[in-house]
Design a protein around this motif. Structure first.
Motif, short mmCIF file in Angstrom:
data_model
loop_
_atom_site.label_atom_id
_atom_site.label_comp_id
_atom_site.label_asym_id
_atom_site.label_seq_id
_atom_site.Cartn_x
_atom_site.Cartn_y
_atom_site.Cartn_z
N HIS A 9 0.94 -1.32 0.64
CA HIS A 9 -0.13 -0.08 -0.16
C HIS A 9 0.76 1.43 0.23
CE1 HIS A 9 -2.81 -2.94 1.59
NE2 HIS A 9 -3.91 -2.24 0.92
N CYS A 10 2.45 0.92 0.31
CA CYS A 10 3.21 1.87 -0.33
C CYS A 10 3.84 1.98 -1.06
CB CYS A 10 3.42 2.55 1.77
SG CYS A 10 2.56 2.18 2.96
N PRO A 11 3.26 2.41 -2.18
CA PRO A 11 4.27 2.18 -3.19
C PRO A 11 5.53 3.52 -3.23
CG PRO A 11 2.45 2.94 -4.84
CD PRO A 11 2.21 2.79 -2.94
N THR A 12 4.92 4.91 -2.35
CA THR A 12 5.82 5.89 -2.93
C THR A 12 7.21 6.18 -1.40
OG1 THR A 12 4.54 6.65 -1.51
CG2 THR A 12 4.34 7.30 -4.43
N LEU A 13 6.69 5.14 -0.73
CA LEU A 13 8.25 5.13 0.40
C LEU A 13 9.64 5.23 -0.11
CD1 LEU A 13 7.38 4.63 3.58
CD2 LEU A 13 8.30 2.74 3.73
N GLU A 14 10.24 5.54 0.55
CA GLU A 14 11.32 6.41 0.46
C GLU A 14 12.50 5.71 1.65
OE1 GLU A 14 11.68 10.45 -0.81
OE2 GLU A 14 10.45 9.93 -2.98
N THR A 54 10.41 -10.32 9.46
CA THR A 54 10.93 -11.47 8.76
C THR A 54 11.83 -11.44 8.15
OG1 THR A 54 9.17 -12.36 7.81
CG2 THR A 54 9.02 -13.19 9.84
N PRO A 55 12.70 -12.11 6.94
CA PRO A 55 13.51 -11.52 6.79
C PRO A 55 12.16 -11.43 5.12
CG PRO A 55 14.85 -13.56 7.37
CD PRO A 55 13.40 -13.32 8.12
N ASP A 56 11.43 -12.32 5.13
CA ASP A 56 10.94 -12.61 4.09
C ASP A 56 9.92 -10.88 3.72
OD1 ASP A 56 11.58 -15.04 2.73
OD2 ASP A 56 9.41 -15.85 3.68
N SER A 57 9.54 -10.69 4.44
CA SER A 57 8.30 -9.18 4.86
C SER A 57 9.55 -8.34 4.32
CB SER A 57 8.14 -9.09 5.83
OG SER A 57 8.61 -9.06 6.98
N VAL A 58 10.79 -8.08 5.12
CA VAL A 58 11.93 -7.68 4.45
C VAL A 58 12.00 -7.02 3.46
CG1 VAL A 58 14.16 -6.33 4.74
CG2 VAL A 58 12.96 -7.23 6.85
N ASN A 59 12.54 -8.28 2.47
CA ASN A 59 11.86 -8.74 1.05
C ASN A 59 11.72 -8.13 0.18
OD1 ASN A 59 14.74 -9.63 -0.70
ND2 ASN A 59 12.20 -10.21 -1.81
N GLU A 60 10.27 -8.03 1.21
CA GLU A 60 9.17 -7.90 0.37
C GLU A 60 8.83 -6.02 -0.18
OE1 GLU A 60 5.37 -9.43 -1.75
OE2 GLU A 60 7.51 -9.99 -1.12
N VAL A 61 8.92 -5.91 0.95
CA VAL A 61 9.78 -3.83 1.27
C VAL A 61 10.10 -3.33 0.10
CG1 VAL A 61 9.78 -2.30 2.09
CG2 VAL A 61 8.12 -4.27 3.94
N ALA A 62 10.92 -4.61 -0.12
CA ALA A 62 12.55 -3.87 -0.73
C ALA A 62 12.75 -3.98 -2.11
CB ALA A 62 14.17 -4.94 -0.72
N LYS A 63 10.90 -5.28 -2.40
CA LYS A 63 10.90 -5.77 -4.09
C LYS A 63 9.98 -5.01 -4.68
CE LYS A 63 9.07 -9.34 -6.60
NZ LYS A 63 8.77 -11.04 -6.09
N LYS A 64 8.79 -4.66 -3.78
CA LYS A 64 7.54 -4.00 -4.37
C LYS A 64 7.74 -2.11 -3.94
CE LYS A 64 4.56 -7.68 -3.96
NZ LYS A 64 3.14 -7.95 -3.04
N CYS A 65 8.71 -1.70 -3.02
CA CYS A 65 8.80 -0.43 -2.48
C CYS A 65 9.72 0.33 -3.53
CB CYS A 65 8.82 0.37 -1.54
SG CYS A 65 7.66 0.04 0.11
N ARG A 66 9.41 0.50 -4.91
CA ARG A 66 10.02 1.17 -6.26
C ARG A 66 10.88 2.67 -5.77
NH1 ARG A 66 10.02 -2.97 -10.48
NH2 ARG A 66 8.73 -3.87 -10.11
N ASN A 67 10.25 2.90 -5.32
CA ASN A 67 11.07 4.48 -4.38
C ASN A 67 11.72 4.39 -3.36
OD1 ASN A 67 9.67 5.25 -7.35
ND2 ASN A 67 8.35 5.96 -5.52
N LEU A 68 12.19 3.14 -2.90
CA LEU A 68 12.94 2.69 -1.40
C LEU A 68 14.55 3.46 -1.53
CD1 LEU A 68 12.00 2.20 1.53
CD2 LEU A 68 13.26 0.15 1.23
N LYS A 69 14.75 4.45 -0.98
CA LYS A 69 16.29 5.32 -0.62
C LYS A 69 17.07 4.49 1.00
CE LYS A 69 15.54 8.88 -3.84
NZ LYS A 69 14.07 8.17 -4.06
#
Length: 546
Positions: A483-488, A499-514
């Motif tokens: 739900h947060c595609p703009t998250l940086e 968990t590692p899987d949930s952390v990876n999911e954030v990095a994968k789907k939040c394309r603007n994450l820095k």
């Protein structure tokens, strides 16, 4: 010649701290002898509030004022008191007089350091006067993580048998700058400047408009210098249009009552002013500041007064009365302000940006008045200010936040009693919210909150800091990922249920994450973080100690 070593006995002033008044990571830890003898994370250390470029890349970041000194890069400072001593020979300390001389300055140390205890001991300049104050200034923009400081130790030799030295030659460059700024109010009285147009050189062929165009590139000290060359340039250097923006933070050690008085004549149109860090040691008094605001404050839009000890009840009352157009007010680390002083902020109906970081006397009554009268606020920082609010006070805070419909960023750092209702109020009333820092807000981060409601209603979230969020688990992270595609920027330090899987999911789907801090997350090990860095090279992953 005998050796002498002494540690700081007291912290006099500071700009920020990661910790709180209970000593964990606080500035007061710099006082006293060394306590830490190993490399690691220790609550007994002093830690600054920020590091790296991240706080300058978020929605709450302030714009840099025009003509700000490029050479001034300090972001934080701390002043410590030692026993009166002399760094070169015996001298006399003049009570009540504060003069500053740079003992050492150097390039930012951005090299990678080994994980071991390190002592920073630069060669310092010898001075010809006694002092009991040492000021350290920091720029942490190149630091990879929070820097922990244990103590300040001054080492040297006692040179016996020398005559006391006159201190007239100390700080020559500082004194010249101070004199130059003072002379800005006196140049029109000088008679030695050339008045014949033939003596003006090529400038005599230029129109005032062209001269103004040239002079607008000069900073305040350069303008003061130009004003003392000839009457033509003096007249143009005084033009109020050159003083609509002034950043005097870089001149904190030279700006005094005389300089403020000298600036009055040319600051009648000033709109943006930064006086942060100025006035230490009584260099600026309440009356001088109030006089300046009364003469020059009517068009002010920006007023930055971080760590200014001369700001008090009278000063804030003057600001509330004169600066009716004010849109930005920065009172960071003005922890000395009393409730009566803070109450005047509610008079500033046009405020869009308010920084009350470490305003320890902020009460629910003041918050209620600000919420009722300053509804245009877009950026609000009350970090480390609401620590003492009880449940009733938090209810008042929630009501005030519900009125800030245009809120973009909110810093509630260490507002320990904020609860799930606070987050719900933001979700229901602040659709433009892009930045939320609830780090160390123990109640809400331990009991949990409706992250789905927040992320569904505030669809432009770019920065979320859930530092020490023990309730933040895989479920939270999966919702953020979806739900947060703009998250940086995301900080989940201490989220042991992530968990590692949930952390990876954030990095994968939040394309603007820095930026992604997973420090102290027990299920996230260093090997996994190393793989994440390879898999997502555009994201800076932070992993401190396990």
């Amino acid at each position: 010649m005998a050796a002498l070593s002494q540690f700081a006995e007291q912290v006099v002033n500071y700009s920020s701290e990661y910790g709180n008044v209970q000593s964990a990571y606080s500035a007061s830890n710099l006082a006293g002898p060394r306590r830490i003898h190993n490399y690691g994370d220790f609550t007994e250390a002093f830690v600054l509030r920020t590091y790296g470029p991240w706080w300058n890349l978020c929605p709450s970041a302030r714009r840099k004022l025009k003509k700000a000194s490029e050479a001034f890069i300090s972001e934080d400072f701390v002043v410590v008191r030692i026993l009166a001593c002399n760094t070169s020979n015996q001298g006399v300390l003049n009570p009540g007089e504060v003069r500053w001389v740079t003992l050492w300055s150097g390039e930012t140390q951005c090299r990678k350091v080994n994980k071991e205890l390190r002592m920073f001991n630069p060669p310092i300049k010898k001075i010809d006067f006694a002092t009991n104050l040492i000021r350290l200034e920091f720029n942490s923009v190149d630091c990879g993580y929070y820097t922990e400081l244990d103590s300040v130790e001054l080492c040297g030799n006692i040179q016996e048998g020398k005559q006391k030295q006159d201190d007239r030659h100390m700080g020559f460059q500082v004194e010249v700058t101070a004199k130059m700024m003072a002379n800005m109010g006196l140049v029109e009285r000088q008679t030695s400047y050339c008045s014949d147009q033939n003596d003006w050189g090529y400038f005599g062929f230029l129109t005032d408009e062209v001269i103004q165009l040239i002079l607008q590139y000069l900073d305040i000290v350069s303008l003061a210098s130009v004003a003392q060359t000839c009457k033509l340039l003096c007249k143009n250097a005084y033009d109020p249009l050159l003083y609509t923006e002034l950043d005097l933070q870089s001149r904190w050690n030279t700006v005094d009552n005389v300089a403020l008085e000298a600036l009055v004549a040319r600051c009648c149109n000033i709109q943006h002013l930064d006086l942060s860090w100025t006035g230490g040691g009584g260099q600026i008094t309440e009356s001088a500041f109030c006089s300046f605001i009364e003469n020059c404050g009517r068009d002010l839009r920006t007023l930055r007064l971080s760590c200014c000890q001369y700001i008090n009840d009278v000063a804030l009352e003057t600001i509330g009365r004169e600066c009716t157009k004010l849109e930005e007010l920065d009172l960071q680390s003005c922890s000395h302000l009393k409730k009566s002083a803070l109450s005047h902020i509610a008079k500033l109906a046009c405020l869009q940006r308010l920084n009350l970081y470490k305003s320890t006397n902020l009460t629910s009554d003041i918050i209620a008045h600000i919420g009722s009268n300053c509804k245009a606020i877009k950026h609000l920082n009350i970090g480390a200010s609401c620590r003492l609010l009880d449940s009733k006070g938090i209810a008042v805070l929630n009501t005030a936040l519900s009125r800030l419909k245009d809120l973009i960023s909110l810093d509630l750092w260490r507002c320990t009693n904020c609860n799930a209702a606070t987050i719900k109020v933001l979700a229901d009333n602040c659709p433009n919210l892009q930045e939320l820092d609830i780090g160390w807000c123990s109640q809400v981060l331990q009991t949990g909150f409706d992250i789905l409601h927040l992320s569904s209603q505030c669809t432009n979230l770019r920065k979320l800091f859930f530092t020490r969020g023990t309730a933040v688990d895989s479920h939270y992270l999966e919702i953020l990922a979806n739900h947060c595609p703009t998250l940086e920027q995301l900080d989940i330090l201490g989220a042991n249920s992530a968990t590692p899987d949930s952390v990876n999911e954030v990095a994968k789907k939040c394309r603007n994450l820095k930026f992604f801090d997973v420090s102290f997350c027990s299920q996230i090990n260093e090997a996994f973080v190393t793989d994440l860095r390879k898999k997502y090279p555009s994201v800076t992953f932070k992993k401190s100690f396990s």
